[in-house]
Design a protein around this motif. Structure first.
Motif, short mmCIF file in Angstrom:
data_model
loop_
_atom_site.label_atom_id
_atom_site.label_comp_id
_atom_site.label_asym_id
_atom_site.label_seq_id
_atom_site.Cartn_x
_atom_site.Cartn_y
_atom_site.Cartn_z
N ARG A 1 4.08 12.45 7.12
CA ARG A 1 4.17 10.99 7.05
C ARG A 1 5.42 10.46 7.73
NH1 ARG A 1 -0.48 8.23 5.53
NH2 ARG A 1 -1.52 9.29 3.79
N TYR B 1 1.60 7.32 0.13
CA TYR B 1 0.87 8.54 -0.19
C TYR B 1 -0.45 8.28 -0.93
CZ TYR B 1 5.36 10.49 1.11
OH TYR B 1 6.51 10.80 1.80
N ASP B 2 -0.90 7.03 -0.95
CA ASP B 2 -2.15 6.67 -1.60
C ASP B 2 -3.24 6.51 -0.54
OD1 ASP B 2 -4.29 5.59 -3.00
OD2 ASP B 2 -3.04 4.30 -4.24
N SER B 3 -3.94 7.58 -0.24
CA SER B 3 -4.95 7.57 0.82
C SER B 3 -6.08 6.61 0.53
CB SER B 3 -5.50 8.99 1.05
OG SER B 3 -4.48 9.88 1.44
N ALA B 4 -6.50 6.53 -0.73
CA ALA B 4 -7.60 5.66 -1.09
C ALA B 4 -7.25 4.20 -0.84
CB ALA B 4 -7.99 5.87 -2.55
N VAL C 1 1.26 15.36 -3.88
CA VAL C 1 2.01 15.29 -2.62
C VAL C 1 2.93 16.49 -2.50
CG1 VAL C 1 3.75 13.98 -1.33
CG2 VAL C 1 1.90 12.78 -2.51
N GLN D 1 -6.54 -0.95 4.37
CA GLN D 1 -5.22 -1.58 4.50
C GLN D 1 -5.15 -2.48 5.74
OE1 GLN D 1 -1.95 1.18 4.77
NE2 GLN D 1 -0.42 -0.43 5.00
N ASP E 1 3.36 17.14 3.24
CA ASP E 1 2.83 15.78 3.35
C ASP E 1 3.93 14.80 3.72
OD1 ASP E 1 0.22 16.55 2.54
OD2 ASP E 1 0.80 16.44 0.43
N GLY F 1 -5.22 3.11 1.28
CA GLY F 1 -5.02 2.87 2.70
C GLY F 1 -6.29 2.69 3.51
N VAL F 2 -7.45 2.91 2.89
CA VAL F 2 -8.72 2.85 3.63
C VAL F 2 -8.93 1.49 4.27
CG1 VAL F 2 -11.22 2.92 3.39
CG2 VAL F 2 -9.82 4.68 2.29
N THR G 1 0.86 -1.18 0.00
CA THR G 1 0.00 0.00 0.00
C THR G 1 0.90 1.24 0.00
OG1 THR G 1 -1.70 -1.17 1.27
CG2 THR G 1 -1.84 1.24 1.19
#
Length: 217
Positions: free
Chosen positions: A182, A100-103, A174, A108, A178, A105-106, A97
């Motif tokens: 992180r 920087y891929d928030s979608a 990004v 994960q 950001d 990570g939902v 995952t």
């Protein structure tokens, strides 16, 4: 075991007569060979390609050995090495995952918990419990060792992105802020390493290797 998944060891089955505990251990060790095939987003410093999870985990183990003296709390190096060596094994089934891929990570955590149960379940029961306990420890960052292991997990790609003059810092959308957000978890384990990490991020931003946040009105 997922109905559709076939274990790697089944491609060339072990001969009859092997001790059952050893058979389970060897089956697990063959299965985790797949870690070498899971590509990450981070570039290598030594070649023009992305690293894989096995390379990443080895690099973290080396970082623990070399950088342990920078931990703000005393840590058991051997225990910390175990944490970094197994922390990404679940990605064999759950996939990588991107940070920087928030979608992505939902879900994960749910995907990785399911993968942990399936993968570690290949081992004899006592070792399965031990591996799961170590994985949970890393995820929860409840010990000095886990905090330092997590710090290495965030510092290592930072170093590779610096060597690549940006790397994943150039991910669309990004910004340098950001990246700082992180990577701030490094500070939970080592103030000196976070100071150095921030210096690299700041300098990368100054050199145009990452996007500066839009100025506030």
């Amino acid at each position: 075991m997922s109905d559709e998944r076939r274990l790697l060891a089944e491609k060339t089955p072990f001969p009859d007569g092997l001790d059952e505990r050893l058979r389970a251990q060897l089956t697990f060790l063959v299965e985790v060979d797949q870690l070498k095939t899971i590509l990450r987003q981070s570039p290598l410093a030594a070649a023009d390609r992305r690293e894989n999870d096995a390379e990443h985990s080895w690099h973290l183990a080396m970082m623990v050995v070399i950088l342990a003296e920078h931990s703000d709390e005393p840590i058991d190096i051997g225990h910390t090495v175990q944490l970094v060596l197994l922390h990404d094994l679940v990605e064999i089934y759950a996939g990588d995952t991107p940070l920087y891929d928030s979608a992505a990570g939902v879900d994960q955590h749910e995907r990785e918990v399911a993968a942990a149960e399936e993968l570690f379940g290949l081992l004899p029961e006592d070792q399965a419990r031990r591996m799961r306990s170590l994985w949970d420890e890393f995820e929860e960052r409840r010990t000095p060792e886990a905090k330092f292991a997590k710090a290495m997990d965030r510092l290592q790609p930072l170093l590779l992105n610096w060597m690549d003059r940006g790397g994943t810092w150039r991910t669309p959308g990004v910004t340098a802020d950001d990246v700082r957000a992180r990577k701030a978890v490094i500070a939970e384990a080592s103030s000196s390493l976070w100071t150095a990490g921030r210096r690299l991020i700041d300098e990368g931003e100054a050199r145009g290797w990452s996007r500066s946040a839009a100025p506030r009105p």
